[in-house]
Design a protein around this motif. Structure first.
Motif, PDB file in Angstrom:
ATOM      1  N   THR A 175      -3.209  45.035  18.226  1.00 26.24           N
ATOM      2  CA  THR A 175      -1.934  45.609  18.664  1.00 26.24           C
ATOM      3  C   THR A 175      -1.800  47.066  18.232  1.00 26.24           C
ATOM      4  O   THR A 175      -1.382  47.930  19.010  1.00 26.24           O
ATOM      5  N   ASN A 176      -2.171  47.349  16.998  1.00 28.09           N
ATOM      6  CA  ASN A 176      -1.966  48.694  16.451  1.00 28.09           C
ATOM      7  C   ASN A 176      -3.163  49.625  16.604  1.00 28.09           C
ATOM      8  O   ASN A 176      -3.002  50.846  16.609  1.00 28.09           O
ATOM      9  N   PHE A 177      -4.354  49.040  16.726  1.00 26.95           N
ATOM     10  CA  PHE A 177      -5.552  49.885  16.789  1.00 26.95           C
ATOM     11  C   PHE A 177      -6.448  49.563  17.977  1.00 26.95           C
ATOM     12  O   PHE A 177      -7.604  49.998  18.011  1.00 26.95           O
ATOM     13  N   GLY A 178      -5.932  48.801  18.929  1.00 25.67           N
ATOM     14  CA  GLY A 178      -6.727  48.513  20.119  1.00 25.67           C
ATOM     15  C   GLY A 178      -7.178  49.784  20.809  1.00 25.67           C
ATOM     16  O   GLY A 178      -8.322  49.895  21.271  1.00 25.67           O
ATOM     17  N   TRP A 179      -6.308  50.758  20.863  1.00 26.95           N
ATOM     18  CA  TRP A 179      -6.645  52.051  21.474  1.00 26.95           C
ATOM     19  C   TRP A 179      -7.847  52.697  20.784  1.00 26.95           C
ATOM     20  O   TRP A 179      -8.664  53.363  21.430  1.00 26.95           O
ATOM     21  N   PHE A 199     -15.798  54.722  35.944  1.00 20.88           N
ATOM     22  CA  PHE A 199     -16.358  54.562  34.600  1.00 20.88           C
ATOM     23  C   PHE A 199     -15.423  55.086  33.508  1.00 20.88           C
ATOM     24  O   PHE A 199     -15.128  54.391  32.533  1.00 20.88           O
ATOM     25  N   ILE A 200     -14.945  56.305  33.652  1.00 24.52           N
ATOM     26  CA  ILE A 200     -14.097  56.895  32.607  1.00 24.52           C
ATOM     27  C   ILE A 200     -12.750  56.195  32.538  1.00 24.52           C
ATOM     28  O   ILE A 200     -12.272  55.839  31.458  1.00 24.52           O
ATOM     29  N   GLY A 201     -12.143  55.969  33.687  1.00 25.25           N
ATOM     30  CA  GLY A 201     -10.829  55.330  33.709  1.00 25.25           C
ATOM     31  C   GLY A 201     -10.824  53.948  33.088  1.00 25.25           C
ATOM     32  O   GLY A 201      -9.954  53.623  32.268  1.00 25.25           O
ATOM     33  N   GLN A 202     -11.827  53.112  33.431  1.00 25.99           N
ATOM     34  CA  GLN A 202     -11.848  51.758  32.888  1.00 25.99           C
ATOM     35  C   GLN A 202     -12.295  51.732  31.431  1.00 25.99           C
ATOM     36  O   GLN A 202     -11.997  50.776  30.709  1.00 25.99           O
ATOM     37  N   SER A 203     -12.977  52.787  31.001  1.00 23.39           N
ATOM     38  CA  SER A 203     -13.379  52.864  29.585  1.00 23.39           C
ATOM     39  C   SER A 203     -12.168  52.956  28.671  1.00 23.39           C
ATOM     40  O   SER A 203     -12.217  52.498  27.521  1.00 23.39           O
ATOM     41  N   LEU A 204     -11.096  53.561  29.169  1.00 25.97           N
ATOM     42  CA  LEU A 204      -9.914  53.813  28.335  1.00 25.97           C
ATOM     43  C   LEU A 204      -8.655  53.134  28.885  1.00 25.97           C
ATOM     44  O   LEU A 204      -7.556  53.407  28.401  1.00 25.97           O
ATOM     45  N   TRP A 205      -8.803  52.233  29.863  1.00 25.27           N
ATOM     46  CA  TRP A 205      -7.642  51.643  30.533  1.00 25.27           C
ATOM     47  C   TRP A 205      -6.891  50.676  29.626  1.00 25.27           C
ATOM     48  O   TRP A 205      -7.486  49.778  29.022  1.00 25.27           O
ATOM     49  N   MET A 206      -5.561  50.879  29.517  1.00 25.48           N
ATOM     50  CA  MET A 206      -4.707  49.987  28.742  1.00 25.48           C
ATOM     51  C   MET A 206      -3.423  49.689  29.510  1.00 25.48           C
ATOM     52  O   MET A 206      -2.340  49.579  28.955  1.00 25.48           O
ATOM     53  N   GLY A 207      -3.566  49.530  30.836  1.00 20.91           N
ATOM     54  CA  GLY A 207      -2.416  49.291  31.688  1.00 20.91           C
ATOM     55  C   GLY A 207      -1.762  47.942  31.476  1.00 20.91           C
ATOM     56  O   GLY A 207      -0.593  47.752  31.782  1.00 20.91           O
ATOM     57  N   ASN A 208      -2.533  46.991  30.978  1.00 27.23           N
ATOM     58  CA  ASN A 208      -2.020  45.660  30.661  1.00 27.23           C
ATOM     59  C   ASN A 208      -2.443  45.361  29.224  1.00 27.23           C
ATOM     60  O   ASN A 208      -3.552  44.898  28.977  1.00 27.23           O
ATOM     61  N   ILE A 209      -1.570  45.631  28.278  1.00 29.51           N
ATOM     62  CA  ILE A 209      -1.933  45.600  26.856  1.00 29.51           C
ATOM     63  C   ILE A 209      -2.437  44.229  26.422  1.00 29.51           C
ATOM     64  O   ILE A 209      -3.489  44.123  25.758  1.00 29.51           O
ATOM     65  N   GLU A 210      -1.727  43.175  26.759  1.00 35.40           N
ATOM     66  CA  GLU A 210      -2.125  41.839  26.316  1.00 35.40           C
ATOM     67  C   GLU A 210      -3.492  41.463  26.870  1.00 35.40           C
ATOM     68  O   GLU A 210      -4.328  40.902  26.159  1.00 35.40           O
ATOM     69  N   TRP A 211      -3.722  41.764  28.141  1.00 36.90           N
ATOM     70  CA  TRP A 211      -5.021  41.472  28.751  1.00 36.90           C
ATOM     71  C   TRP A 211      -6.126  42.320  28.105  1.00 36.90           C
ATOM     72  O   TRP A 211      -7.220  41.805  27.822  1.00 36.90           O
TER      73      TRP A 211
END
Length: 496
Positions: free
Chosen positions: A47-51, A294-306
């Motif tokens: 939750t806090n460090f997924g990014w 490639f770049i977009g999906q490498s950093l995608w967090m549009g659905n946090i739980e997923w």
């Protein structure tokens, strides 16, 4: 080996063994509390460090790409006049073999089908959901995986073969720490590497044994109880531990050969009978979609739980495996240039994984449509049966089903054997020929940890192991970020 190295190895061994003992003891005495604590740790980290997991792997990608394309790419993993230990063909074969793990066998059908039924964005069960599912699987098993391994492999290969330092993760920090790598800081780094490796392998051992038990139940009707899973783990542990201790290199090579030929055989068989045109269309579309995004999906967090449940978990799991897989690819790449090492160790296994996933996933979607949702139903009921249900809809099931069990066993045996050797090396001060007693100890520990947790908490307790692996991967991820700086600092001193 110096007395200082031996003393360091003993302290790393004692602390690592103590951590394993404490973890197992708490899992047996207080299983529900341990599971609750593990879940809390997992939730806090993701939750806090997924990014940070996603961003770190993206940084690794940039770092490896820059090094490969720079003038440092000409530097050898070894002395300037050193020749490669293996021929190019042998090297390619071993790198291909490294791309076939238990996770690939377990998830190649189950994961795309899971995303198809519960996509992060698209409507479930639609053509768009299917295309997204395949792209997601490429993202989870593709280039990012081997980028992570390449960072560790580069560090181990460079500092061991070119600088003559012990084959330890801590050696990669010599440009920053100097002789302090032999002190408490270096020991802490190596202990974290041991912990991450041990629980990462234990997780895979549990998943592999669970899939074997489920397969036996599905094929022959023998109930897959926790006790049966524990027996399978015990048998597998005996196999890979004896192989490591006895040094049966020919036997292990035979196991590796069986795994490679079985894997190729299954790929060809499923490709021919699972819908060739559909599979080729799926592969072409997915590869293009993967490269484009490639770049977009490498950093995608549009659905946090997923994202927490899938990409973040995978990044953490691969970081947990980075120490021993990195050692494997470094070991077979001695004498190669850094550029050769990076390009081959990243793109060859990734390419094989793409083909594997496209064939298995494409065939599963094709057969699911023809069988009116049979594969989906199997995944909903028991995700471990996905491979066997798919094979059931193909010819020669009476032959392919038992062969699938053998493929799972051989896929794990090779990885566990390598992990046992690396754990022994990390806890013996970097000794390239650790004692048989130490190898036997770590082989038994890996099996015992998994068995005890499963007997107490059932197969659901594998989640606890996964959480422990992710927890260990978090500090090791930070270590790998600093490792990148250390490698770059050392390369700047090279005259190229």
């Amino acid at each position: 080996m110096s007395n200082e190295q031996k003393a360091k190895g003993r302290s790393v061994l004692y602390v690592s063994a103590g951590i394993a003992l404490i973890f197992v003891a708490f899992s047996i005495i207080l299983p529900s509390q341990m599971a609750k604590t593990s879940n809390s740790v997992l939730s806090f980290l993701t939750t806090n460090f997924g990014w940070l997991y996603l961003l770190s792997v993206f940084i690794f990608t940039i770092f490896i790409s820059v090094i490969a394309l720079s003038r440092y790419g000409k530097i050898k993993l070894g002395k300037n006049d050193e020749k490669p230990e293996f021929t190019t063909f042998q090297w390619f074969t071993m790198l291909f073999g490294g791309g076939m793990g238990i996770g690939m066998v377990f998830w190649s059908i189950a994961e795309p089908m899971s995303h198809y039924m519960a996509p992060p964005v698209a409507q479930p069960g639609t053509p768009q959901a299917m295309h997204d599912a395949m792209r997601i699987v490429f993202n989870d098993f593709g280039i990012h995986v081997w980028i992570i391994y390449a960072v560790c492999g580069l560090a181990l290969g460079y500092f061991q073969y070119r600088k003559g330092l012990p084959c330890l993760i801590s050696s990669a920090f010599y440009p920053i720490l100097g002789e302090r790598i032999h002190g408490p800081i270096g020991k802490t780094i190596d202990i974290l590497a041991v912990f991450a490796t041990m629980f990462g392998v234990a997780t895979s051992l549990g998943l592999g044994a669970g899939q074997i038990a489920t397969g036996i139940q599905y094929i022959w009707g023998i109930t897959a109880t926790p006790g049966m899973t524990a027996v399978i783990i015990a048998i597998m542990t005996v196999i890979f531990t004896l192989a490591t201790v006895s040094g049966l290199h020919k036997a292990m090579q035979a196991v590796a050969d069986v795994k490679v030929w079985l894997s190729i055989g299954f790929m060809v068989f499923i490709f021919l009978f699972g819908g060739m045109v559909f599979i080729l269309n799926t592969f072409t579309h997915t590869l293009g979609d993967y490269i484009q995004n490639f770049i977009g999906q490498s950093l995608w967090m549009g659905n946090i739980e997923w994202t927490k449940a899938w990409p973040i978990f995978y990044r953490a799991w691969y970081i947990a495996w980075a120490g021993f897989v990195g050692q494997f690819i470094a070991r077979v790449s001695r004498g190669r240039t850094i550029r050769e090492f990076i390009l081959a160790s990243v793109f060859l296994p990734s390419g094989f994984c793409f083909l594997w996933l496209a064939i298995y996933g494409g065939a599963a979607f094709n057969l699911d449509a023809l069988s009116h949702g049979a594969i989906q139903a199997a995944v909903k009921t028991n995700i471990s049966t996905a491979l066997f249900v798919t094979l059931q809809h193909l010819p020669l099931y009476v032959i392919t089903a038992p062969l699938a069990i053998i493929l799972i066993v051989t896929s794990f045996a090779g990885a566990a054997n390598s992990a046992t050797y690396v754990l022994s090396m990390l806890t013996s001060g970097g000794d390239l020929n650790p004692s048989k007693k130490l190898c036997g100890f770590w082989g038994i520990v890996q099996g015992a940890v998994t068995i005890m947790i499963i007997l107490v908490g059932g197969t659901a307790a594998i989640k606890t192991l996964q959480t422990a692996s992710i927890a260990a991967a978090f500090p090791f991820m930070l270590i790998m970020l600093v490792m990148c700086y250390s490698i770059f600092k050392a390369l700047q001193e090279e005259k190229v």
